[in-house]
Design a protein around this motif. Structure first.
Motif, PDB file in Angstrom:
ATOM      1  N   UNK A 258       0.872  -1.168   0.000  1.00  0.00           N
ATOM      2  CA  UNK A 258       0.000   0.000   0.000  1.00  0.00           C
ATOM      3  C   UNK A 258       0.910   1.219   0.000  1.00  0.00           C
ATOM      4  N   UNK A 259       0.486   2.282  -0.697  1.00  0.00           N
ATOM      5  CA  UNK A 259       1.253   3.520  -0.718  1.00  0.00           C
ATOM      6  C   UNK A 259       0.464   4.604   0.012  1.00  0.00           C
ATOM      7  N   UNK A 260       1.109   5.227   0.990  1.00  0.00           N
ATOM      8  CA  UNK A 260       0.488   6.293   1.765  1.00  0.00           C
ATOM      9  C   UNK A 260       0.533   7.608   1.001  1.00  0.00           C
ATOM     10  N   UNK A 261      -0.253   8.578   1.466  1.00  0.00           N
ATOM     11  CA  UNK A 261      -0.231   9.903   0.864  1.00  0.00           C
ATOM     12  C   UNK A 261       1.169  10.494   0.871  1.00  0.00           C
ATOM     13  N   UNK A 262       1.960  10.187   1.903  1.00  0.00           N
ATOM     14  CA  UNK A 262       3.310  10.732   2.032  1.00  0.00           C
ATOM     15  C   UNK A 262       4.330  10.005   1.166  1.00  0.00           C
ATOM     16  N   UNK A 263       3.919   8.904   0.540  1.00  0.00           N
ATOM     17  CA  UNK A 263       4.834   8.151  -0.305  1.00  0.00           C
ATOM     18  C   UNK A 263       5.396   6.898   0.336  1.00  0.00           C
ATOM     19  N   UNK A 264       5.173   6.722   1.625  1.00  0.00           N
ATOM     20  CA  UNK A 264       5.659   5.525   2.316  1.00  0.00           C
ATOM     21  C   UNK A 264       4.935   4.298   1.756  1.00  0.00           C
ATOM     22  N   UNK A 265       5.691   3.252   1.421  1.00  0.00           N
ATOM     23  CA  UNK A 265       5.132   2.016   0.885  1.00  0.00           C
ATOM     24  C   UNK A 265       5.354   0.918   1.913  1.00  0.00           C
ATOM     25  N   UNK A 266       4.299   0.165   2.210  1.00  0.00           N
ATOM     26  CA  UNK A 266       4.418  -0.897   3.203  1.00  0.00           C
ATOM     27  C   UNK A 266       3.338  -1.943   2.987  1.00  0.00           C
ATOM     28  N   UNK A 267       3.515  -3.082   3.629  1.00  0.00           N
ATOM     29  CA  UNK A 267       2.504  -4.126   3.659  1.00  0.00           C
ATOM     30  C   UNK A 267       1.849  -4.040   5.033  1.00  0.00           C
ATOM     31  N   UNK A 268       0.561  -3.710   5.103  1.00  0.00           N
ATOM     32  CA  UNK A 268      -0.095  -3.559   6.398  1.00  0.00           C
ATOM     33  C   UNK A 268      -0.037  -4.855   7.210  1.00  0.00           C
ATOM     34  N   UNK A 269       0.427  -4.722   8.432  1.00  0.00           N
ATOM     35  CA  UNK A 269       0.511  -5.883   9.318  1.00  0.00           C
ATOM     36  C   UNK A 269       0.067  -5.553  10.736  1.00  0.00           C
ATOM     37  N   UNK A 270       0.417  -4.372  11.229  1.00  0.00           N
ATOM     38  CA  UNK A 270       0.137  -4.057  12.626  1.00  0.00           C
ATOM     39  C   UNK A 270      -1.149  -3.255  12.769  1.00  0.00           C
ATOM     40  N   UNK A 271      -1.615  -3.165  13.998  1.00  0.00           N
ATOM     41  CA  UNK A 271      -2.816  -2.404  14.322  1.00  0.00           C
ATOM     42  C   UNK A 271      -2.485  -0.916  14.273  1.00  0.00           C
ATOM     43  N   UNK A 272      -3.111  -0.150  13.382  1.00  0.00           N
ATOM     44  CA  UNK A 272      -2.767   1.263  13.238  1.00  0.00           C
ATOM     45  C   UNK A 272      -3.085   2.099  14.477  1.00  0.00           C
ATOM     46  N   UNK A 273      -3.955   1.628  15.318  1.00  0.00           N
ATOM     47  CA  UNK A 273      -4.312   2.375  16.530  1.00  0.00           C
ATOM     48  C   UNK A 273      -3.125   2.459  17.494  1.00  0.00           C
ATOM     49  N   UNK A 274      -2.187   1.551  17.376  1.00  0.00           N
ATOM     50  CA  UNK A 274      -1.039   1.500  18.288  1.00  0.00           C
ATOM     51  C   UNK A 274       0.046   2.524  17.966  1.00  0.00           C
ATOM     52  N   UNK A 275      -0.066   3.218  16.834  1.00  0.00           N
ATOM     53  CA  UNK A 275       0.995   4.122  16.397  1.00  0.00           C
ATOM     54  C   UNK A 275       0.450   5.538  16.163  1.00  0.00           C
ATOM     55  N   UNK A 276       1.297   6.546  16.321  1.00  0.00           N
ATOM     56  CA  UNK A 276       0.854   7.910  16.010  1.00  0.00           C
ATOM     57  C   UNK A 276       0.656   8.071  14.509  1.00  0.00           C
ATOM     58  N   UNK A 277      -0.195   9.017  14.131  1.00  0.00           N
ATOM     59  CA  UNK A 277      -0.480   9.259  12.719  1.00  0.00           C
ATOM     60  C   UNK A 277       0.656  10.076  12.106  1.00  0.00           C
ATOM     61  N   UNK A 278       1.043   9.714  10.900  1.00  0.00           N
ATOM     62  CA  UNK A 278       2.077  10.417  10.145  1.00  0.00           C
ATOM     63  C   UNK A 278       1.635  11.858   9.891  1.00  0.00           C
TER      64      UNK A 278
END
Length: 80
Positions: free
Chosen positions: A48-68
Motif C-alpha cells: 500500500x502507498x500512503x499519501x506521504x509516499x511511504x510504501x508498506x505491507x499492512x501488518x500491525x494495528x494502526x491504533x497503536x501508532x501515532x499518525x504520520x
C-alpha cells in the motif's frame, strides 16, 4: 496545489521511522473504501502507498501508532 505541496516539510520522511507511524491512503478507484483496500492488502500481503509516499505491507494495528504528520498535512490540503 503543487505550490502548497512543495511547501510541506518532506524531510520528515528521512528523519522519522515511517514504519512506526499510522499512514493515510487514497482509496483506489476499484475499491469500496480506503479501509477495504488496506484490509485486502493486509489479508493478501499486498503493498500500500500512503499519501506521504511511504510504501508498506499492512501488518500491525494502526491504533497503536501515532499518525504520520505528513499524511495528515496532505489530507488536509486535499480537503481544503
Amino acid at each position: 496545489m503543487t505550490d502548497t505541496l512543495e511547501a510541506l516539510d518532506f524531510d520528515l520522511m528521512t528523519t522519522q521511522d515511517t514504519s512506526k507511524l499510522t499512514h493515510i491512503t487514497d482509496c483506489p478507484d476499484d475499491k469500496e473504501s480506503a479501509q477495504a483496500w488496506v484490509d485486502e492488502a493486509r489479508a493478501n500481503g499486498l503493498e500500500v502507498t500512503a499519501l506521504c509516499g511511504h510504501v508498506w505491507i499492512p501488518e500491525s494495528d494502526p491504533i497503536k501508532h501515532p499518525v504520520c504528520q505528513t499524511c495528515l498535512d496532505i489530507a488536509q490540503i486535499r480537503l481544503a
